[in-house]
Write a protein that holds these residues in place. Structure first.
Motif, PDB file in Angstrom:
ATOM      1  N   LEU A 175     122.595 -14.235  51.511  1.00 24.71           N
ATOM      2  CA  LEU A 175     121.265 -14.438  52.087  1.00 24.71           C
ATOM      3  C   LEU A 175     120.674 -15.791  51.700  1.00 24.71           C
ATOM      4  N   ALA A 176     121.372 -16.517  50.863  1.00 26.47           N
ATOM      5  CA  ALA A 176     120.851 -17.823  50.413  1.00 26.47           C
ATOM      6  C   ALA A 176     120.964 -18.837  51.542  1.00 26.47           C
ATOM      7  N   HIS A 177     119.946 -19.683  51.653  1.00 26.41           N
ATOM      8  CA  HIS A 177     119.903 -20.692  52.704  1.00 26.41           C
ATOM      9  C   HIS A 177     119.599 -22.055  52.101  1.00 26.41           C
ATOM     10  N   THR A 178     120.025 -23.072  52.812  1.00 26.34           N
ATOM     11  CA  THR A 178     119.517 -24.419  52.566  1.00 26.34           C
ATOM     12  C   THR A 178     118.051 -24.450  52.989  1.00 26.34           C
ATOM     13  N   HIS A 179     117.218 -25.073  52.154  1.00 27.96           N
ATOM     14  CA  HIS A 179     115.780 -25.077  52.467  1.00 27.96           C
ATOM     15  C   HIS A 179     115.266 -26.492  52.730  1.00 27.96           C
ATOM     16  N   TYR A 180     114.345 -26.548  53.687  1.00 30.49           N
ATOM     17  CA  TYR A 180     113.750 -27.832  54.074  1.00 30.49           C
ATOM     18  C   TYR A 180     112.229 -27.811  53.939  1.00 30.49           C
ATOM     19  N   ALA A 181     111.663 -26.641  53.691  1.00 25.19           N
ATOM     20  CA  ALA A 181     110.204 -26.508  53.546  1.00 25.19           C
ATOM     21  C   ALA A 181     109.930 -25.711  52.275  1.00 25.19           C
TER      22      ALA A 181
ATOM     23  N   ALA B 299     115.264 -38.913  59.101  1.00 23.49           N
ATOM     24  CA  ALA B 299     115.147 -37.467  59.353  1.00 23.49           C
ATOM     25  C   ALA B 299     114.981 -36.671  58.058  1.00 23.49           C
ATOM     26  N   ASN B 300     115.243 -37.299  56.927  1.00 24.35           N
ATOM     27  CA  ASN B 300     115.164 -36.575  55.650  1.00 24.35           C
ATOM     28  C   ASN B 300     113.882 -36.867  54.864  1.00 24.35           C
ATOM     29  N   VAL B 301     113.031 -37.752  55.391  1.00 22.91           N
ATOM     30  CA  VAL B 301     111.874 -38.191  54.602  1.00 22.91           C
ATOM     31  C   VAL B 301     110.895 -37.048  54.338  1.00 22.91           C
ATOM     32  N   ALA B 302     110.462 -36.361  55.401  1.00 20.44           N
ATOM     33  CA  ALA B 302     109.411 -35.350  55.233  1.00 20.44           C
ATOM     34  C   ALA B 302     109.884 -34.211  54.342  1.00 20.44           C
ATOM     35  N   LYS B 303     111.108 -33.726  54.577  1.00 25.85           N
ATOM     36  CA  LYS B 303     111.596 -32.577  53.798  1.00 25.85           C
ATOM     37  C   LYS B 303     111.813 -32.953  52.335  1.00 25.85           C
ATOM     38  N   THR B 304     112.094 -34.228  52.087  1.00 26.57           N
ATOM     39  CA  THR B 304     112.341 -34.651  50.710  1.00 26.57           C
ATOM     40  C   THR B 304     111.030 -34.935  49.980  1.00 26.57           C
TER      41      THR B 304
ATOM     42  N   ALA C 163     120.724 -22.839  40.379  1.00 25.12           N
ATOM     43  CA  ALA C 163     119.329 -22.812  40.841  1.00 25.12           C
ATOM     44  C   ALA C 163     119.042 -21.505  41.577  1.00 25.12           C
ATOM     45  N   ARG C 164     119.958 -21.106  42.448  1.00 23.90           N
ATOM     46  CA  ARG C 164     119.763 -19.841  43.168  1.00 23.90           C
ATOM     47  C   ARG C 164     119.736 -18.666  42.199  1.00 23.90           C
ATOM     48  N   ALA C 165     120.558 -18.722  41.170  1.00 30.36           N
ATOM     49  CA  ALA C 165     120.575 -17.633  40.183  1.00 30.36           C
ATOM     50  C   ALA C 165     119.241 -17.530  39.453  1.00 30.36           C
TER      51      ALA C 165
ATOM     52  N   GLY D  24     117.904 -27.850  48.784  1.00 28.40           N
ATOM     53  CA  GLY D  24     118.191 -28.528  50.044  1.00 28.40           C
ATOM     54  C   GLY D  24     119.056 -29.743  49.744  1.00 28.40           C
ATOM     55  N   PRO D  25     120.375 -29.573  49.675  1.00 27.13           N
ATOM     56  CA  PRO D  25     121.234 -30.722  49.368  1.00 27.13           C
ATOM     57  C   PRO D  25     121.242 -31.716  50.525  1.00 27.13           C
ATOM     58  N   MET D  26     121.392 -33.004  50.213  1.00 22.00           N
ATOM     59  CA  MET D  26     121.336 -34.028  51.243  1.00 22.00           C
ATOM     60  C   MET D  26     122.206 -35.224  50.915  1.00 22.00           C
ATOM     61  N   SER D  27     122.966 -35.648  51.913  1.00 21.88           N
ATOM     62  CA  SER D  27     123.724 -36.889  51.742  1.00 21.88           C
ATOM     63  C   SER D  27     123.204 -38.002  52.638  1.00 21.88           C
ATOM     64  N   GLY D  28     122.158 -37.723  53.395  1.00 22.57           N
ATOM     65  CA  GLY D  28     121.582 -38.739  54.282  1.00 22.57           C
ATOM     66  C   GLY D  28     120.638 -39.663  53.536  1.00 22.57           C
TER      67      GLY D  28
ATOM     68  N   ASN E 219     125.564 -39.705  43.925  1.00 20.91           N
ATOM     69  CA  ASN E 219     126.528 -38.988  44.763  1.00 20.91           C
ATOM     70  C   ASN E 219     125.786 -38.327  45.925  1.00 20.91           C
ATOM     71  N   PHE E 220     124.888 -37.403  45.613  1.00 20.79           N
ATOM     72  CA  PHE E 220     124.050 -36.809  46.661  1.00 20.79           C
ATOM     73  C   PHE E 220     122.734 -36.342  46.058  1.00 20.79           C
ATOM     74  N   LEU E 221     121.825 -35.929  46.936  1.00 16.55           N
ATOM     75  CA  LEU E 221     120.496 -35.478  46.499  1.00 16.55           C
ATOM     76  C   LEU E 221     120.386 -33.968  46.680  1.00 16.55           C
TER      77      LEU E 221
ATOM     78  N   PRO F 235     118.040 -20.959  61.206  1.00 14.94           N
ATOM     79  CA  PRO F 235     118.976 -19.846  61.424  1.00 14.94           C
ATOM     80  C   PRO F 235     120.337 -20.181  60.818  1.00 14.94           C
ATOM     81  N   ARG F 236     121.042 -19.160  60.401  1.00 16.01           N
ATOM     82  CA  ARG F 236     122.378 -19.361  59.824  1.00 16.01           C
ATOM     83  C   ARG F 236     123.323 -19.911  60.882  1.00 16.01           C
ATOM     84  N   GLN F 237     124.025 -20.974  60.564  1.00 16.58           N
ATOM     85  CA  GLN F 237     125.049 -21.519  61.448  1.00 16.58           C
ATOM     86  C   GLN F 237     126.370 -20.786  61.178  1.00 16.58           C
ATOM     87  N   PRO F 238     127.266 -20.788  62.184  1.00 16.98           N
ATOM     88  CA  PRO F 238     128.515 -20.035  62.001  1.00 16.98           C
ATOM     89  C   PRO F 238     129.317 -20.545  60.815  1.00 16.98           C
ATOM     90  N   ARG F 239     130.095 -19.662  60.227  1.00 22.71           N
ATOM     91  CA  ARG F 239     131.029 -20.024  59.162  1.00 22.71           C
ATOM     92  C   ARG F 239     132.459 -19.776  59.659  1.00 22.71           C
ATOM     93  N   LEU F 240     133.379 -20.559  59.171  1.00 21.51           N
ATOM     94  CA  LEU F 240     134.785 -20.350  59.523  1.00 21.51           C
ATOM     95  C   LEU F 240     135.246 -18.997  58.992  1.00 21.51           C
TER      96      LEU F 240
HETATM   97  C1  LIG Z   1     126.472 -32.396  50.496  1.00 18.93           C
HETATM   98  C2  LIG Z   1     125.474 -31.969  51.546  1.00 18.93           C
HETATM   99  C3  LIG Z   1     124.803 -32.924  52.276  1.00 18.93           C
HETATM  100  C4  LIG Z   1     123.847 -32.556  53.212  1.00 18.93           C
HETATM  101  N1  LIG Z   1     123.115 -33.523  53.837  1.00 18.93           N
HETATM  102  C5  LIG Z   1     122.067 -33.175  54.613  1.00 18.93           C
HETATM  103  C6  LIG Z   1     121.185 -34.171  55.116  1.00 18.93           C
HETATM  104  O1  LIG Z   1     121.330 -35.372  54.865  1.00 18.93           O
HETATM  105  N2  LIG Z   1     120.137 -33.756  55.887  1.00 18.93           N
HETATM  106  C7  LIG Z   1     119.931 -32.443  56.173  1.00 18.93           C
HETATM  107  O2  LIG Z   1     118.955 -32.142  56.872  1.00 18.93           O
HETATM  108  N3  LIG Z   1     120.741 -31.476  55.703  1.00 18.93           N
HETATM  109  C8  LIG Z   1     121.799 -31.808  54.913  1.00 18.93           C
HETATM  110  N4  LIG Z   1     122.625 -30.831  54.385  1.00 18.93           N
HETATM  111  C9  LIG Z   1     122.342 -29.405  54.692  1.00 18.93           C
HETATM  112  C10 LIG Z   1     123.462 -28.692  55.481  1.00 18.93           C
HETATM  113  O3  LIG Z   1     123.395 -28.999  56.838  1.00 18.93           O
HETATM  114  C11 LIG Z   1     123.291 -27.174  55.221  1.00 18.93           C
HETATM  115  O4  LIG Z   1     123.453 -26.944  53.845  1.00 18.93           O
HETATM  116  C12 LIG Z   1     124.323 -26.335  55.995  1.00 18.93           C
HETATM  117  O5  LIG Z   1     124.143 -26.453  57.363  1.00 18.93           O
HETATM  118  C13 LIG Z   1     124.248 -24.864  55.596  1.00 18.93           C
HETATM  119  O6  LIG Z   1     122.991 -24.323  55.850  1.00 18.93           O
HETATM  120  P1  LIG Z   1     122.595 -22.854  55.321  1.00 18.93           P
HETATM  121  O7  LIG Z   1     122.670 -22.940  53.807  1.00 18.93           O
HETATM  122  O8  LIG Z   1     121.188 -22.602  55.768  1.00 18.93           O
HETATM  123  O9  LIG Z   1     123.560 -21.883  55.874  1.00 18.93           O
HETATM  124  C14 LIG Z   1     123.594 -31.170  53.465  1.00 18.93           C
HETATM  125  C15 LIG Z   1     124.292 -30.207  52.732  1.00 18.93           C
HETATM  126  C16 LIG Z   1     125.218 -30.594  51.774  1.00 18.93           C
HETATM  127  C17 LIG Z   1     125.907 -29.516  50.964  1.00 18.93           C
END
Ligand SMILES: Cc1cc2nc3c(=O)[nH]c(=O)nc-3n(C[C@H](O)[C@H](O)[C@H](O)COP(=O)(O)O)c2cc1C
Length: 198
Positions: free
Chosen positions: A17-23, A75-80, A138-140, A146-150, A169-171, A184-189
């Motif tokens: 149920l864990a998600h990447t967060h932007y807000a 695209a990453n400014v506001a969420k960061t 962190a989730r634990a 919200g990891p980001m490489s942009g 390396n990344f944020l 919404p959850r994106q598909p997984r392999l």
């Molecule tokens: C290393 C890494 C870099 C990422 N870079 C970005 C980014 O630059 N901008 C962004 O909006 N999301 C970024 N993401 C988020 C991914 O798109 C997101 O974790 C993935 O789609 C899974 O989403 P979910 O956890 O909600 O299922 C990044 C995630 C990871 C792990």
């Protein structure tokens, strides 16, 4: 300690149920004590030769966030900028200097000294792993990430690491996520698409 399979609730919180967060919930700060607690877990994750090359810069103040802002992808400014904490996951290209104190079983420093390709490869591989441990730790602890490489890593290195051998390396944006705004959850392999058993 007896080792058991974690409960469904724990597995849901860490993975299913864990998600990447932007807000982020605006009224939930992340204390320095919580960052300490987080690192105490993260540092226990395994790294090659126990080298622990990851270094973390926790950006909390508005002044430090403003220094980071020009290096974020638009695209990453506001969420960061709205995140309570921005973690710069970096690695130290001189990590091997600490090996004599970190690995008492083998003298691993000479493997790396004077070998920049192996230093880079090992530092990057292991700081990426340690960054992933951070997300799960962190989730634990009930935090969201919200990891980001942009972002412009070279610019961040010049801005924050000009006088040290750290390289970003990344944020990871860190806080308590606003679940009502999770994507919404994106598909997984499937196992069949991503895995082979020989
Ligand atoms: C290393 C890494 C870099 C990422 N870079 C970005 C980014 O630059 N901008 C962004 O909006 N999301 C970024 N993401 C988020 C991914 O798109 C997101 O974790 C993935 O789609 C899974 O989403 P979910 O956890 O909600 O299922 C990044 C995630 C990871 C792990």
């Amino acid at each position: 300690m007896s080792v058991i399979k974690l409960s469904d609730q724990a597995l849901d919180q860490l993975f299913r149920l864990a998600h990447t967060h932007y807000a982020w919930l605006p009224d939930r700060e992340v204390s320095n004590e919580t960052l300490q607690e987080l690192y105490q877990l993260v540092r226990m994750g395994p790294t090659s030769a126990n080298g622990q090359p990851m270094r973390l810069l926790f950006i909390k103040s508005l002044a430090a966030k403003e220094r980071l802002k020009p290096y974020l992808a638009p695209a990453n400014v506001a969420k960061t900028m709205s995140a309570p904490v921005i973690v710069v996951v970096a690695h130290d290209l001189e990590f091997y200097e600490k090996l004599p104190a970190l690995n008492l079983a083998v003298d691993a420093r000479p493997w790396f000294a004077g070998n920049p390709n192996l230093i880079q490869e090992t530092a990057f591989r292991n700081s990426s792993l340690q960054g992933a441990y951070l997300i799960l730790a962190a989730r634990a602890l009930g935090l969201d990430c919200g990891p980001m490489s942009g972002f412009d890593a070279g610019g961040v290195d010049q801005e924050f690491f000009a006088d040290v051998s750290w390289r970003s390396n990344f944020l990871i944006n860190l806080g308590y996520g606003d679940t009502s705004k999770a994507h919404p959850r994106q598909p997984r392999l499937t196992f069949g698409e991503a895995c082979k058993i020989l």
